[in-house]
Motif scaffolding. Sequence first.
Motif, PDB file in Angstrom:
ATOM      1  N   LEU A 199       0.722  -0.996  -0.092  1.00 16.50           N
ATOM      2  CA  LEU A 199      -0.285   0.003   0.242  1.00 16.50           C
ATOM      3  C   LEU A 199       0.517   1.367  -0.042  1.00 16.50           C
ATOM      4  CD1 LEU A 199      -2.899  -0.937   2.428  1.00 16.50           C
ATOM      5  CD2 LEU A 199      -3.091  -0.650   0.093  1.00 16.50           C
ATOM      6  N   THR A 200       1.222   1.829  -1.056  1.00 15.65           N
ATOM      7  CA  THR A 200       1.713   3.296  -1.104  1.00 15.65           C
ATOM      8  C   THR A 200       1.446   4.210  -1.526  1.00 15.65           C
ATOM      9  OG1 THR A 200       1.644   3.083  -3.702  1.00 15.65           O
ATOM     10  CG2 THR A 200       3.207   1.363  -2.932  1.00 15.65           C
ATOM     11  N   GLY A 201       2.228   5.424  -0.867  1.00 18.28           N
ATOM     12  CA  GLY A 201       1.596   7.039  -0.944  1.00 18.28           C
ATOM     13  C   GLY A 201       1.049   7.057   0.269  1.00 18.28           C
ATOM     14  N   SER A 202       0.806   8.272   0.408  1.00 21.27           N
ATOM     15  CA  SER A 202       0.338   8.456   1.976  1.00 21.27           C
ATOM     16  C   SER A 202      -1.003   9.342   1.747  1.00 21.27           C
ATOM     17  CB  SER A 202       1.419   9.763   2.272  1.00 21.27           C
ATOM     18  OG  SER A 202       1.554  10.427   1.914  1.00 21.27           O
ATOM     19  N   GLY A 203      -1.883   9.632   3.038  1.00 20.79           N
ATOM     20  CA  GLY A 203      -2.862  10.731   3.377  1.00 20.79           C
ATOM     21  C   GLY A 203      -4.041  10.576   2.338  1.00 20.79           C
ATOM     22  N   LYS A 204      -4.637   8.850   2.106  1.00 22.64           N
ATOM     23  CA  LYS A 204      -5.831   8.498   1.541  1.00 22.64           C
ATOM     24  C   LYS A 204      -7.145   8.629   2.934  1.00 22.64           C
ATOM     25  CE  LYS A 204      -3.536   6.248  -1.761  1.00 22.64           C
ATOM     26  NZ  LYS A 204      -2.310   6.466  -1.116  1.00 22.64           N
ATOM     27  N   GLN A 205      -8.043   8.552   2.136  1.00 25.02           N
ATOM     28  CA  GLN A 205      -9.484   9.453   3.153  1.00 25.02           C
ATOM     29  C   GLN A 205     -10.102   8.393   2.850  1.00 25.02           C
ATOM     30  OE1 GLN A 205      -9.659  12.724   0.236  1.00 25.02           O
ATOM     31  NE2 GLN A 205      -8.671  13.843   2.121  1.00 25.02           N
ATOM     32  N   HIS A 230      -6.670  -0.963  11.873  1.00 27.38           N
ATOM     33  CA  HIS A 230      -6.535   0.464  11.198  1.00 27.38           C
ATOM     34  C   HIS A 230      -5.631   1.520  11.883  1.00 27.38           C
ATOM     35  CE1 HIS A 230      -8.838   5.055  12.681  1.00 27.38           C
ATOM     36  NE2 HIS A 230      -9.070   4.619  11.275  1.00 27.38           N
ATOM     37  N   ALA A 231      -5.083   1.302  12.798  1.00 31.08           N
ATOM     38  CA  ALA A 231      -4.408   1.874  13.617  1.00 31.08           C
ATOM     39  C   ALA A 231      -2.851   2.040  12.983  1.00 31.08           C
ATOM     40  CB  ALA A 231      -4.400   1.330  15.239  1.00 31.08           C
ATOM     41  N   GLU A 232      -2.432   1.138  11.775  1.00 31.19           N
ATOM     42  CA  GLU A 232      -1.129   0.841  11.525  1.00 31.19           C
ATOM     43  C   GLU A 232      -1.330   1.707  10.543  1.00 31.19           C
ATOM     44  OE1 GLU A 232       1.584  -2.643   9.764  1.00 31.19           O
ATOM     45  OE2 GLU A 232      -0.030  -2.910  10.596  1.00 31.19           O
ATOM     46  N   LEU A 233      -1.999   2.119   9.813  1.00 31.93           N
ATOM     47  CA  LEU A 233      -2.025   2.636   8.836  1.00 31.93           C
ATOM     48  C   LEU A 233      -2.458   4.219   8.567  1.00 31.93           C
ATOM     49  CD1 LEU A 233      -5.449   0.614   6.573  1.00 31.93           C
ATOM     50  CD2 LEU A 233      -3.079   0.687   5.981  1.00 31.93           C
ATOM     51  N   LEU A 239      -3.009   6.469   5.866  1.00 33.26           N
ATOM     52  CA  LEU A 239      -4.403   6.942   6.231  1.00 33.26           C
ATOM     53  C   LEU A 239      -4.351   7.637   7.494  1.00 33.26           C
ATOM     54  CD1 LEU A 239      -7.501   5.624   5.274  1.00 33.26           C
ATOM     55  CD2 LEU A 239      -7.619   4.817   7.296  1.00 33.26           C
ATOM     56  N   VAL A 240      -5.063   9.069   7.112  1.00 36.71           N
ATOM     57  CA  VAL A 240      -5.531  10.231   7.001  1.00 36.71           C
ATOM     58  C   VAL A 240      -6.297   9.799   8.758  1.00 36.71           C
ATOM     59  CG1 VAL A 240      -5.162  11.742   5.945  1.00 36.71           C
ATOM     60  CG2 VAL A 240      -7.453  11.235   6.247  1.00 36.71           C
ATOM     61  N   LYS A 241      -6.392  10.542   9.704  1.00 36.46           N
ATOM     62  CA  LYS A 241      -6.793  10.239  10.792  1.00 36.46           C
ATOM     63  C   LYS A 241      -8.394  10.625  11.072  1.00 36.46           C
ATOM     64  CE  LYS A 241      -3.023  11.507  14.026  1.00 36.46           C
ATOM     65  NZ  LYS A 241      -2.679  12.242  15.670  1.00 36.46           N
ATOM     66  N   ASP A 242      -9.148  11.469  10.458  1.00 36.40           N
ATOM     67  CA  ASP A 242     -10.432  11.503  10.478  1.00 36.40           C
ATOM     68  C   ASP A 242     -11.604  10.503   8.928  1.00 36.40           C
ATOM     69  OD1 ASP A 242      -9.142  12.961   8.489  1.00 36.40           O
ATOM     70  OD2 ASP A 242     -10.906  14.717   9.686  1.00 36.40           O
TER      71      ASP A 242
END
Length: 363
Positions: A199-205, A230-233, A239-242
């Motif tokens: 799973l690449t990249g960052s900031g998925k919503q 979820h916590a690991e992502l 994954l963003v927090k919200d």
Amino acid sequence: MSHSLLTLFAPPEGFIGDFGMLCGFTASRDVLDRIARTFSGDGSRPRLAAFIHPTADAVTDLPGVEWMHFRSRPRFRLLHAKVALLGFRAEEHYVLRLVVSTGNWTAEPLTTSIDMFWCDEFVTGGRDVQLAADIRAADGLFDWLRRRCDDGLLRQTFDGTRPDESFREAVEGLPASTRRPRFVDTRAANMRSQVIERLTGSGKQCLVIGSGFYEMSDAEEGEGLIESLHAELVRSRRLVKDATLDLVLNPDNCQGLHGQAGRLVEKGWTLRPPGSSYAEHKQAKLHAKYLFLAKSAGLGAIGPAQMYIGSANFSHMGFESHPDDDGNLEAGIIIAPDPKLSWRRNARNSIRDMLPGNFEDSV
């Protein structure tokens, strides 16, 4: 083209089924017979090798199908991987088709359950080095299985050639590739670590998880698999927090999620019933296993996204173990859907046509 379990075995136009291998947890005689006829019609020599979890109900009387018997008790708990690697030949070309399934080779994926299938084809002379890497990885899984089975019939010659001779030439002729395979199995590492690595990249919503089976645990305390994943992502910033969080399940058979449901909802998860954009799925049970991670869950395009489709349920034995620690043998693939797909329900190119879940209702 609309695919089903059977059409996945149909030869491309102008080709005939030459040789293929499939593995799974269960296979019924009727469906195996229909698969064999779809693949190659009637034939005396073995055209399909079936690696199925050891059972007293082995199907050994189908023309063209060789049921591969394990020589000793396998070290995995369950042979749960559901994969097919198929070869089709024509006068000048050969096609290799890789299929990854969430469903078994039984009637349920054709009748009462919602499953998912992914497939792609490599034509000899092609240059798709990513697919070449995926096919080699899947062939490695089948080679691992074959070395543990009685393969005497596959080593015999029929009309001067072995059943898999042209198939093996096509696999060995694949172009060299340094790409990391999207195809993964749990011979040496668990599914969770391999999926997260890819799973690449960052900031998925947006995160959607669906499964027909979850961990059998009613523990009220302690972090469950879904929560820790979820916590690991979030911790790895994939994954963003919200983020928007959806969990698709069978409401009348949701196993350990019953004890965790209140806590999951408090942490932002929406529990969704199964379903899809297809009317025939209205009363069907979810059997597919998938994880979908995307940039956006809004009304526009999904943006950069990745998706796991495979055999591993979101349970300890399926997702967090491998054969050396008494886990299952699982397999799956991590793909990148078209970022231009829409999240809107009635869009012509909606991602909802690929995600089994009723995203209009909650449980």
